[in-house]
Design a protein around this motif. Sequence first.
Motif, PDB file in Angstrom:
ATOM      1  N   ASP A 232       0.841  -1.202   0.000  1.00 58.62           N
ATOM      2  CA  ASP A 232       0.000   0.000   0.000  1.00 58.62           C
ATOM      3  C   ASP A 232       0.882   1.260   0.000  1.00 58.62           C
ATOM      4  O   ASP A 232       1.220   1.800   1.054  1.00 58.62           O
ATOM      5  CB  ASP A 232      -0.908  -0.056   1.244  1.00 58.62           C
ATOM      6  CG  ASP A 232      -1.761   1.194   1.409  1.00 58.62           C
ATOM      7  OD1 ASP A 232      -1.760   2.045   0.489  1.00 58.62           O
ATOM      8  OD2 ASP A 232      -2.404   1.320   2.458  1.00 58.62           O
ATOM      9  N   VAL A 233       1.238   1.736  -1.183  1.00 58.10           N
ATOM     10  CA  VAL A 233       2.154   2.872  -1.295  1.00 58.10           C
ATOM     11  C   VAL A 233       1.527   4.140  -0.705  1.00 58.10           C
ATOM     12  O   VAL A 233       2.165   4.867   0.066  1.00 58.10           O
ATOM     13  CB  VAL A 233       2.557   3.118  -2.775  1.00 58.10           C
ATOM     14  CG1 VAL A 233       3.372   4.395  -2.903  1.00 58.10           C
ATOM     15  CG2 VAL A 233       3.334   1.919  -3.314  1.00 58.10           C
ATOM     16  N   GLU A 234       0.266   4.395  -1.038  1.00 59.49           N
ATOM     17  CA  GLU A 234      -0.373   5.624  -0.532  1.00 59.49           C
ATOM     18  C   GLU A 234      -0.488   5.586   0.988  1.00 59.49           C
ATOM     19  O   GLU A 234      -0.300   6.601   1.658  1.00 59.49           O
ATOM     20  CB  GLU A 234      -1.733   5.847  -1.185  1.00 59.49           C
ATOM     21  CG  GLU A 234      -1.627   6.332  -2.639  1.00 59.49           C
ATOM     22  CD  GLU A 234      -0.556   7.427  -2.849  1.00 59.49           C
ATOM     23  OE1 GLU A 234      -0.605   8.449  -2.149  1.00 59.49           O
ATOM     24  OE2 GLU A 234       0.348   7.238  -3.691  1.00 59.49           O
ATOM     25  N   GLY A 235      -0.770   4.400   1.526  1.00 62.87           N
ATOM     26  CA  GLY A 235      -0.848   4.247   2.982  1.00 62.87           C
ATOM     27  C   GLY A 235       0.503   4.502   3.619  1.00 62.87           C
ATOM     28  O   GLY A 235       0.606   5.124   4.688  1.00 62.87           O
ATOM     29  N   CYS A 236       1.555   4.050   2.950  1.00 64.65           N
ATOM     30  CA  CYS A 236       2.915   4.251   3.456  1.00 64.65           C
ATOM     31  C   CYS A 236       3.245   5.745   3.497  1.00 64.65           C
ATOM     32  O   CYS A 236       3.725   6.262   4.516  1.00 64.65           O
ATOM     33  CB  CYS A 236       3.906   3.497   2.559  1.00 64.65           C
ATOM     34  SG  CYS A 236       5.624   3.901   2.885  1.00 64.65           S
ATOM     35  N   VAL A 237       2.948   6.443   2.398  1.00 61.25           N
ATOM     36  CA  VAL A 237       3.256   7.880   2.342  1.00 61.25           C
ATOM     37  C   VAL A 237       2.436   8.631   3.401  1.00 61.25           C
ATOM     38  O   VAL A 237       2.971   9.492   4.120  1.00 61.25           O
ATOM     39  CB  VAL A 237       2.990   8.439   0.917  1.00 61.25           C
ATOM     40  CG1 VAL A 237       3.154   9.951   0.899  1.00 61.25           C
ATOM     41  CG2 VAL A 237       3.926   7.774  -0.095  1.00 61.25           C
ATOM     42  N   ALA A 238       1.166   8.276   3.513  1.00 60.59           N
ATOM     43  CA  ALA A 238       0.309   8.965   4.488  1.00 60.59           C
ATOM     44  C   ALA A 238       0.842   8.750   5.906  1.00 60.59           C
ATOM     45  O   ALA A 238       0.915   9.696   6.709  1.00 60.59           O
ATOM     46  CB  ALA A 238      -1.133   8.452   4.371  1.00 60.59           C
ATOM     47  N   ALA A 239       1.234   7.516   6.227  1.00 55.16           N
ATOM     48  CA  ALA A 239       1.739   7.232   7.583  1.00 55.16           C
ATOM     49  C   ALA A 239       3.026   7.998   7.843  1.00 55.16           C
ATOM     50  O   ALA A 239       3.251   8.517   8.947  1.00 55.16           O
ATOM     51  CB  ALA A 239       1.963   5.727   7.749  1.00 55.16           C
ATOM     52  N   MET A 240       3.890   8.088   6.833  1.00 53.21           N
ATOM     53  CA  MET A 240       5.155   8.795   7.027  1.00 53.21           C
ATOM     54  C   MET A 240       4.911  10.297   7.209  1.00 53.21           C
ATOM     55  O   MET A 240       5.523  10.930   8.064  1.00 53.21           O
ATOM     56  CB  MET A 240       6.097   8.512   5.844  1.00 53.21           C
ATOM     57  CG  MET A 240       7.499   9.026   6.035  1.00 53.21           C
ATOM     58  SD  MET A 240       8.257   8.651   7.635  1.00 53.21           S
ATOM     59  CE  MET A 240       9.331   7.302   7.224  1.00 53.21           C
ATOM     60  N   LEU A 241       4.003  10.859   6.401  1.00 50.59           N
ATOM     61  CA  LEU A 241       3.738  12.303   6.539  1.00 50.59           C
ATOM     62  C   LEU A 241       3.143  12.607   7.918  1.00 50.59           C
ATOM     63  O   LEU A 241       3.313  13.705   8.450  1.00 50.59           O
ATOM     64  CB  LEU A 241       2.801  12.785   5.416  1.00 50.59           C
ATOM     65  CG  LEU A 241       3.420  12.756   4.008  1.00 50.59           C
ATOM     66  CD1 LEU A 241       2.438  13.288   2.972  1.00 50.59           C
ATOM     67  CD2 LEU A 241       4.725  13.550   3.952  1.00 50.59           C
ATOM     68  N   GLU A 242       2.484  11.622   8.488  1.00 52.98           N
ATOM     69  CA  GLU A 242       1.957  11.748   9.843  1.00 52.98           C
ATOM     70  C   GLU A 242       3.101  11.722  10.870  1.00 52.98           C
ATOM     71  O   GLU A 242       3.062  12.420  11.875  1.00 52.98           O
ATOM     72  CB  GLU A 242       1.010  10.554  10.063  1.00 52.98           C
ATOM     73  CG  GLU A 242      -0.048  10.672  11.111  1.00 52.98           C
ATOM     74  CD  GLU A 242      -0.864  11.959  11.016  1.00 52.98           C
ATOM     75  OE1 GLU A 242      -0.993  12.576  12.082  1.00 52.98           O
ATOM     76  OE2 GLU A 242      -1.335  12.325   9.913  1.00 52.98           O
ATOM     77  N   ALA A 243       4.128  10.914  10.586  1.00 50.58           N
ATOM     78  CA  ALA A 243       5.213  10.687  11.552  1.00 50.58           C
ATOM     79  C   ALA A 243       6.242  11.822  11.589  1.00 50.58           C
ATOM     80  O   ALA A 243       6.860  12.074  12.618  1.00 50.58           O
ATOM     81  CB  ALA A 243       5.912   9.361  11.244  1.00 50.58           C
ATOM     82  N   ILE A 244       6.451  12.499  10.449  1.00 49.86           N
ATOM     83  CA  ILE A 244       7.481  13.540  10.421  1.00 49.86           C
ATOM     84  C   ILE A 244       6.976  14.821  11.080  1.00 49.86           C
ATOM     85  O   ILE A 244       5.773  14.997  11.276  1.00 49.86           O
ATOM     86  CB  ILE A 244       7.961  13.834   8.973  1.00 49.86           C
ATOM     87  CG1 ILE A 244       6.803  14.332   8.114  1.00 49.86           C
ATOM     88  CG2 ILE A 244       8.649  12.619   8.365  1.00 49.86           C
ATOM     89  CD1 ILE A 244       7.221  14.776   6.715  1.00 49.86           C
TER      90      ILE A 244
END
Lengths: 277, 164
Positions: A232-244
């Motif tokens: 899930d690429v979009e899920g990965c990007v969303a989770a990372m943008l949440e973490a930074i």
Amino acid sequence: MIPAGFAYHRPADVASAIAVLQEHGDEARVLAGGHSLIPMMKLRMAAPAHLVDLQDIAELRGIEIGADAVTIGAMVTQHDLIAHEGLAEALPIIREAALQIADPQVRYKGTIGGNVANGDPGNDMPGLMQCLDATYTLAGPDGTREVKAREFYEAAYFTAREDDEILTRITIPRPAAGTGWAYEKVKRKIGDYATAAAAVLVGKGTASVAMTNLADTPVWSEAASAALAAGDVEGCVAAMLEAIDPVEDNRGPVAFKKHAAGVVLRRAIARAQSRAG
Amino acid sequence: MSKTHVKLKVNGREVEGLAEPRMLLIHFLREELGITGPHIGCETSHCGACTVDMDGRSVKSCTVFVAQANGAEITTVEGLANPDGSLGVIQEKFREHHGLQCGFCTPGMITRAHRLLQENPNPTEEEVRFGIAGNLCRCTGYQNIVKAIMAAAAELNAAKEAAE
Ligand SMILES: Cc1cc2nc3c(=O)[nH]c(=O)nc-3n(C[C@H](O)[C@H](O)[C@H](O)COP(=O)(O)OP(=O)(O)OC[C@H]3O[C@@H](n4cnc5c(N)ncnc54)[C@H](O)[C@@H]3O)c2cc1C
Ligand code: FES
Ligand code: FES
């Protein structure tokens, strides 16, 4: 640009270096390649009374390529990392990242140990080491201990290392065959620290994702890694943008940095996936 | 702070001196030894004008303490001339191809080009550009610097072949 005076020590082994650190406490600092510390000393943002130069300590050198893990001595330079053929085969992502650090002169002097021990959020190796799940070996007066890269960084310039400890080696598990990899970085110009950078490993049902210079520590995200492992690429990007948690500075405002983070991460994922197989 | 005894080899010559450990290598070369080829451009590790060769590596001598260089072998742009004092191959190619205008970056560029060609005697244009990324030039736009280094590579290789 003249740094404050200091007493210079050049011990021949780790035990003697630790002894100097112990004797002088927080008055003493270790000197590796000097390409983070000397600029800080010139600006008088650091003024250690004792400098302990590690250049003569042979046990801090060397790269060992084992069947399951790679071990890298703290005093191995970025230039050495790039030139080492066995390392390029075992962990090509390290070479890809090292080539994006600074410029040739800095890479001849800058060491992997200094890069990861420094604690500057702008350094590229810490995020990469978190992505690779590296372990740092710290030697102190009471012996050695191991700390995971993912647990080492506390805040900008604050790490789990004690003042009288020396980071001696870095141990990195070798990813399974067929694991895709990429280190992607955007910067304002060649030689600059990252505006945003991403380290990605992706294999069959596994993934690991970390980013650089987007918070006061490197950011490895379990949620982003799990999403990518599930494809899930979009899920990965969303989770990372949440973490930074980027802050506005001369590399741009927060919204721009988040945008750049998303772009860099997607590029890294695409390249890593194209190399998986 | 007390001074320490330093001993290094600069352009093939043994030199000794007393210096505070905090003295930067560039200041030791220029002020103590009178070797003024390497320049101070930025003093913040960015421009590469201070580049010298130290134990076979290009380093920014504004970011090395003289104490760290104790025992090292240093080559500066002066050391790249021919023994009779005439221009060495890389120096000559910079002249021939107008690889300099004001000349401020030139000692660092040439010293860096020397190490680059030692490591990669046959670089592509792209490799030359990547290899001199730590050296800034305010004048030339780099075109002629790259041309000069490519020409130097060709001449050095031809000379090597002729010798074999
Ligand atoms: C112009 C320029 C551009 C740069 N760009 C980048 C970049 O894009 N990306 C990047 O990652 N870095 C960049 N750097 C930093 C460079 O990579 C440094 O060399 C690196 O961060 C530190 O390594 P060092 O060996 O020089 O450490 P030093 O400067 O010697 O030490 C840094 C800190 O770590 C401590 N330390 C060093 N080694 C150890 C050890 N073994 N155990 C415990 N503590 C230790 C020191 O006491 C000091 O506090 C740049 C530097 C310059 C000058
Ligand atoms: S003077 Fe040393 S890099 Fe500019
Ligand atoms: S010739 Fe003027 S800076 Fe390069």
